[in-house]
Design a protein around this motif. Structure first.
Motif, mmCIF file in Angstrom:
data_model
loop_
_atom_site.group_PDB
_atom_site.id
_atom_site.type_symbol
_atom_site.label_atom_id
_atom_site.label_comp_id
_atom_site.label_asym_id
_atom_site.label_seq_id
_atom_site.Cartn_x
_atom_site.Cartn_y
_atom_site.Cartn_z
ATOM 1 N N GLY A 126 66.490 17.797 -7.645
ATOM 2 C CA GLY A 126 67.354 16.944 -8.463
ATOM 3 C C GLY A 126 67.508 15.536 -7.910
ATOM 4 N N LEU A 127 66.470 15.032 -7.251
ATOM 5 C CA LEU A 127 66.587 13.750 -6.562
ATOM 6 C C LEU A 127 66.007 12.563 -7.316
ATOM 7 N N PHE A 128 65.478 12.768 -8.518
ATOM 8 C CA PHE A 128 65.051 11.635 -9.335
ATOM 9 C C PHE A 128 66.273 11.126 -10.094
ATOM 10 N N ARG A 129 66.993 10.194 -9.491
ATOM 11 C CA ARG A 129 68.278 9.749 -10.040
ATOM 12 C C ARG A 129 68.311 8.268 -10.406
ATOM 13 N N LEU A 130 67.170 7.612 -10.390
ATOM 14 C CA LEU A 130 67.170 6.173 -10.648
ATOM 15 C C LEU A 130 66.940 5.839 -12.118
ATOM 16 N N GLY A 131 66.947 6.834 -12.974
ATOM 17 C CA GLY A 131 66.716 6.603 -14.389
ATOM 18 C C GLY A 131 65.233 6.650 -14.704
ATOM 19 N N GLY A 132 64.911 6.254 -15.898
ATOM 20 C CA GLY A 132 63.529 6.283 -16.332
ATOM 21 C C GLY A 132 63.120 7.670 -16.779
ATOM 22 N N ASP A 133 61.955 7.728 -17.359
ATOM 23 C CA ASP A 133 61.419 8.969 -17.908
ATOM 24 C C ASP A 133 60.613 9.690 -16.833
ATOM 25 N N VAL A 134 61.141 10.783 -16.324
ATOM 26 C CA VAL A 134 60.489 11.528 -15.251
ATOM 27 C C VAL A 134 59.179 12.149 -15.746
ATOM 28 N N ASP A 135 59.158 12.617 -16.985
ATOM 29 C CA ASP A 135 57.923 13.181 -17.530
ATOM 30 C C ASP A 135 56.820 12.125 -17.580
ATOM 31 N N GLU A 136 57.177 10.922 -17.994
ATOM 32 C CA GLU A 136 56.201 9.832 -18.046
ATOM 33 C C GLU A 136 55.737 9.463 -16.635
ATOM 34 N N ALA A 137 56.644 9.481 -15.684
ATOM 35 C CA ALA A 137 56.269 9.197 -14.298
ATOM 36 C C ALA A 137 55.272 10.233 -13.793
ATOM 37 N N PHE A 138 55.501 11.489 -14.132
ATOM 38 C CA PHE A 138 54.576 12.542 -13.720
ATOM 39 C C PHE A 138 53.198 12.320 -14.341
ATOM 40 N N ARG A 139 53.174 12.068 -15.656
ATOM 41 C CA ARG A 139 51.892 11.832 -16.336
ATOM 42 C C ARG A 139 51.160 10.639 -15.733
ATOM 43 N N ALA A 140 51.883 9.566 -15.469
ATOM 44 C CA ALA A 140 51.260 8.367 -14.890
ATOM 45 C C ALA A 140 50.731 8.653 -13.493
ATOM 46 N N GLY A 141 51.487 9.384 -12.715
ATOM 47 C CA GLY A 141 51.045 9.730 -11.364
ATOM 48 C C GLY A 141 49.790 10.577 -11.386
ATOM 49 N N ILE A 142 49.746 11.566 -12.270
ATOM 50 C CA ILE A 142 48.557 12.421 -12.392
ATOM 51 C C ILE A 142 47.355 11.581 -12.801
ATOM 52 N N GLU A 143 47.558 10.689 -13.749
ATOM 53 C CA GLU A 143 46.456 9.826 -14.194
ATOM 54 C C GLU A 143 45.918 8.990 -13.033
ATOM 55 N N LEU A 144 46.818 8.403 -12.257
ATOM 56 C CA LEU A 144 46.395 7.581 -11.117
ATOM 57 C C LEU A 144 45.676 8.405 -10.050
ATOM 58 N N ILE A 145 46.250 9.541 -9.715
ATOM 59 C CA ILE A 145 45.646 10.391 -8.683
ATOM 60 C C ILE A 145 44.273 10.878 -9.134
ATOM 61 N N LEU A 146 44.170 11.368 -10.364
ATOM 62 C CA LEU A 146 42.883 11.878 -10.839
ATOM 63 C C LEU A 146 41.849 10.773 -10.974
ATOM 64 N N ARG A 147 42.269 9.602 -11.389
ATOM 65 C CA ARG A 147 41.323 8.473 -11.466
ATOM 66 C C ARG A 147 40.820 8.129 -10.062
ATOM 67 N N GLY A 148 41.741 8.116 -9.092
ATOM 68 C CA GLY A 148 41.338 7.840 -7.713
ATOM 69 C C GLY A 148 40.410 8.895 -7.155
ATOM 70 N N ILE A 149 40.686 10.159 -7.465
ATOM 71 C CA ILE A 149 39.813 11.243 -7.015
ATOM 72 C C ILE A 149 38.435 11.111 -7.656
#
Length: 188
Positions: free
Chosen positions: A160-183
């Protein structure tokens, strides 16, 4: 004629999983499991040597369930799409089974031939997709990179530590996209 068994390994693991998810690892005692399946604790010791053996069986079962989700997520998909689907399945598993998830990633996670084999089997679908994407020689390093991101994200989310607002689902999708592109390009 011997008396019929009052429980089974499968029933014991189901009860143990329910206790684990409802009350955490500390509440998972042989007495609590025995009560949940309607037997006396000595009956459990006929099936599991003790709590550590039960925890190892539970961890192996958790890994098998996670591996099945990862395998199912990859079915019929190209490697990159399979990995994206597996990342979402991994997150869903961790969110739906937070205590079981924590058990398999705890520093004191069970060691042993059976659990180690279950761990290898669980990651096999992801390693297969990664090998198809980047080659067998880079698959393990890529898996470690992807796992580090996934574990970090879902651990923070489950706490429960994502407390700065924003869309956590979108952050997850963006992170996966970045990681997979880098891989995929060799930049990760």
């Amino acid at each position: 004629m011997p008396a019929p068994a009052k429980t089974s390994d499968a029933a014991i693991l189901v009860a143990a999983r329910r206790i684990l998810e409802a009350h955490g690892l500390g509440a998972l005692t042989m007495q609590a499991v025995a009560d949940a399946v309607g037997v006396r604790p000595p009956s459990l010791y006929k099936r599991f040597e003790g709590r550590e053996a039960l925890l190892a069986a539970l961890e192996s079962d958790t890994l098998a369930r996670l591996g099945a989700m990862l395998g199912e997520a990859a079915l019929g998909r190209a490697p990159l799409a399979a990995l994206e689907a597996q990342a979402h399945a991994f997150r869903r598993f961790a969110r739906e089974n937070p205590h079981a998830y924590a058990q398999i990633y705890a520093p004191e996670a069970t060691r042993g031939v059976e659990v180690d084999a279950a761990r290898r089997d669980a990651v096999a679908p992801a390693l297969e997709a990664l090998a198809a994407l980047v080659g067998a020689g880079r698959a393990l390093a890529a898996a470690r990179t992807l796992t580090a991101y996934l574990h970090g994200f879902v651990s923070i989310e489950n706490a429960g530590l994502f407390r700065l607002g924003g869309d956590v689902d979108e952050a997850f999708r963006a992170g996966i996209e970045l990681i997979l592109r880098g891989i995929e390009t060799g930049d990760a």
